[in-house]
Design a protein around this motif. Structure first.
Motif, PDB file in Angstrom:
ATOM      1  N   LYS A   1      -2.254  80.417  49.996  1.00  0.00           N
ATOM      2  CA  LYS A   1      -1.251  80.703  49.948  1.00  0.00           C
ATOM      3  C   LYS A   1      -0.449  79.975  50.587  1.00  0.00           C
ATOM      4  O   LYS A   1       0.147  79.951  51.941  1.00  0.00           O
ATOM      5  N   GLY A   2       0.601  80.134  49.882  1.00  0.00           N
ATOM      6  CA  GLY A   2       2.337  79.022  49.954  1.00  0.00           C
ATOM      7  C   GLY A   2       1.755  77.458  50.595  1.00  0.00           C
ATOM      8  O   GLY A   2       2.741  76.391  50.635  1.00  0.00           O
ATOM      9  N   GLU A   3       0.767  77.240  49.835  1.00  0.00           N
ATOM     10  CA  GLU A   3       0.124  75.423  50.432  1.00  0.00           C
ATOM     11  C   GLU A   3       0.695  74.770  49.467  1.00  0.00           C
ATOM     12  O   GLU A   3       0.376  75.133  48.660  1.00  0.00           O
ATOM     13  N   ILE A   4       1.120  73.270  49.907  1.00  0.00           N
ATOM     14  CA  ILE A   4       1.086  72.455  48.905  1.00  0.00           C
ATOM     15  C   ILE A   4      -0.499  71.469  49.213  1.00  0.00           C
ATOM     16  O   ILE A   4      -0.596  70.566  50.796  1.00  0.00           O
TER      17      ILE A   4
ATOM     18  N   ILE B   1       8.538  69.594  42.313  1.00  0.00           N
ATOM     19  CA  ILE B   1       7.605  70.204  42.929  1.00  0.00           C
ATOM     20  C   ILE B   1       7.340  71.135  44.147  1.00  0.00           C
ATOM     21  O   ILE B   1       7.414  72.545  44.576  1.00  0.00           O
ATOM     22  N   ARG B   2       8.085  70.325  45.058  1.00  0.00           N
ATOM     23  CA  ARG B   2       9.214  71.549  46.419  1.00  0.00           C
ATOM     24  C   ARG B   2       9.842  72.735  45.935  1.00  0.00           C
ATOM     25  O   ARG B   2       9.825  73.425  46.684  1.00  0.00           O
TER      26      ARG B   2
ATOM     27  N   ASN C   1       7.040  75.318  45.224  1.00  0.00           N
ATOM     28  CA  ASN C   1       6.948  75.651  46.628  1.00  0.00           C
ATOM     29  C   ASN C   1       7.369  76.834  47.144  1.00  0.00           C
ATOM     30  O   ASN C   1       7.048  77.557  47.650  1.00  0.00           O
TER      31      ASN C   1
ATOM     32  N   THR D   1       1.643  77.916  45.063  1.00  0.00           N
ATOM     33  CA  THR D   1       0.811  77.495  45.815  1.00  0.00           C
ATOM     34  C   THR D   1      -0.029  76.536  45.174  1.00  0.00           C
ATOM     35  O   THR D   1       0.343  76.267  43.145  1.00  0.00           O
ATOM     36  N   VAL D   2      -0.178  74.637  45.701  1.00  0.00           N
ATOM     37  CA  VAL D   2       0.258  73.447  44.690  1.00  0.00           C
ATOM     38  C   VAL D   2      -1.004  72.678  44.943  1.00  0.00           C
ATOM     39  O   VAL D   2      -1.580  72.984  46.251  1.00  0.00           O
TER      40      VAL D   2
ATOM     41  N   TYR E   1      -2.503  69.094  44.388  1.00  0.00           N
ATOM     42  CA  TYR E   1      -2.039  68.323  44.085  1.00  0.00           C
ATOM     43  C   TYR E   1      -2.706  66.741  44.140  1.00  0.00           C
ATOM     44  O   TYR E   1      -3.199  66.634  45.443  1.00  0.00           O
TER      45      TYR E   1
ATOM     46  N   CYS F   1       2.630  67.616  51.245  1.00  0.00           N
ATOM     47  CA  CYS F   1       1.342  68.173  51.497  1.00  0.00           C
ATOM     48  C   CYS F   1       1.549  68.724  52.861  1.00  0.00           C
ATOM     49  O   CYS F   1       2.174  68.023  53.838  1.00  0.00           O
ATOM     50  N   THR F   2       1.171  69.583  53.046  1.00  0.00           N
ATOM     51  CA  THR F   2       1.487  70.646  53.684  1.00  0.00           C
ATOM     52  C   THR F   2      -0.434  70.331  54.747  1.00  0.00           C
ATOM     53  O   THR F   2      -0.493  69.815  56.440  1.00  0.00           O
TER      54      THR F   2
END
Length: 309
Positions: free
Chosen positions: A26-29, A175-176, A179, A184-185, A187, A199-200
């Motif tokens: 949860k919460g990632e790109i 996208i930022r 997020n 949660t993205v 990509y 991306c994280t």
């Protein structure tokens, strides 16, 4: 948010996904990278229950994902690489249609559509038909249609292909914001600099498998390429070049067309040592730089291919 276990997908004799595993929090790109034919799109379509697969399990939001699990699908947004809008409908009508698949309250629908138009910067184009929009604006409309219902999980497949720099920056900033607002993205992109910026965590796929996963720093630490040193040098003799090559931790030093290039291990003072050798031997030089490995270096070493291949 997503857990994929030992996913296998075949197209006849072609093994498109070979016991593919994936976890996204949860919460990632989360960036999904791979050369053409690596299985990225197949994996996404299986996660969305658009394709049947031979083996494995897929869970979204902790629940099994099935084609008839509409309660899960309402929580997902999809933006495809190919623009998917109705040419006969205006900008606002397109967004209303796609958002209306999930939201039935008219007042709520109007608010969400207005928010999506503002988010996409399409306020001045509400009544335009898609054919009247530039490529960049059309991409923004495509995104607005996919995220207007404010999904918790968003799949973005090449959202900036063939758009102008202004629209690309607008899309990336959008996208930022998605997020930051809790989405949660997932990509995919062929633009390495976008993936590095956004991306994280990143997964590199090849031949239907996950071959490497981690942050960009973790991926760069996996490869032997090391940092790249370059220097514009004039009349570098073979003995001096050999002295540089013999430096501890420096490898693959090449001198061609007045340009010295070498790779060296991260850290240390290799740049200073090379400069010292040049100065002691009265070798004229100009610009000297040392750069860390790029994500493209990682991709090339791991897969043996360029991302566009």
């Amino acid at each position: 948010m997503i857990k994929v276990d030992s996913l296998v997908k075949r197209y006849g004799d072609l093994l498109a996904l070979d016991h593919f595993n994936l976890e996204i929090h949860k919460g990632e790109i989360f960036g999904l990278l791979g050369p053409n034919g690596s299985g990225k799109t197949t994996a996404i379509n299986c996660m969305l229950s658009l394709l049947k697969y031979s083996k494995g399990e897929i869970h979204l939001f902790g629940e099994p994902m099935r084609c008839d699990n509409y309660s899960l699908k309402k929580r997902i947004g999809v933006v495809t690489q190919n623009v998917a809008v109705f040419n006969e409908l205006t900008v606002v009508e397109n967004i209303e249609y796609f958002c209306g698949l999930y939201v039935f309250n008219r007042a709520r629908l109007k608010t969400l559509v207005d928010d999506a138009i503002a988010f996409s910067g399409l306020e001045d184009y509400r009544k335009f038909l898609p054919k009247k929009l530039s490529g960049g604006l059309l991409r923004r409309l495509n995104i607005a249609c996919g995220i207007a219902h404010q999904p918790e999980l968003i799949f973005l497949d090449e959202p900036t292909v063939a758009v102008d720099p202004q629209s690309r920056n607008h899309i990336l900033e959008g996208i930022r914001k998605l997020n930051a607002n809790g989405a949660t993205v997932v990509y995919t992109s062929h633009y390495m600099e976008e993936v590095e910026q956004l991306c994280t965590r990143i997964m590199i796929m090849d031949k239907g498998k996950a071959v490497a996963t981690g942050t960009k720093e973790e991926l760069k630490a996996m490869i032997r390429t090391g940092e790249k040193l370059t220097a514009e040098v004039y009349s570098l003799s073979e003995p001096i070049l050999n002295e540089i090559r013999n430096l501890n931790g420096l490898f693959h030093a090449v001198y061609e067309n007045d340009l010295l290039t070498a790779r060296h291990a991260a850290g240390g003072n290799h740049l200073a040592l090379v400069l010292d050798i040049l100065q002691r031997n009265n070798v004229a030089f100009r610009r000297v730089t040392s750069e860390p490995p790029t994500l493209n270096d990682v991709f090339l070493e791991i897969t043996g291919k360029e991302l566009k291949d």
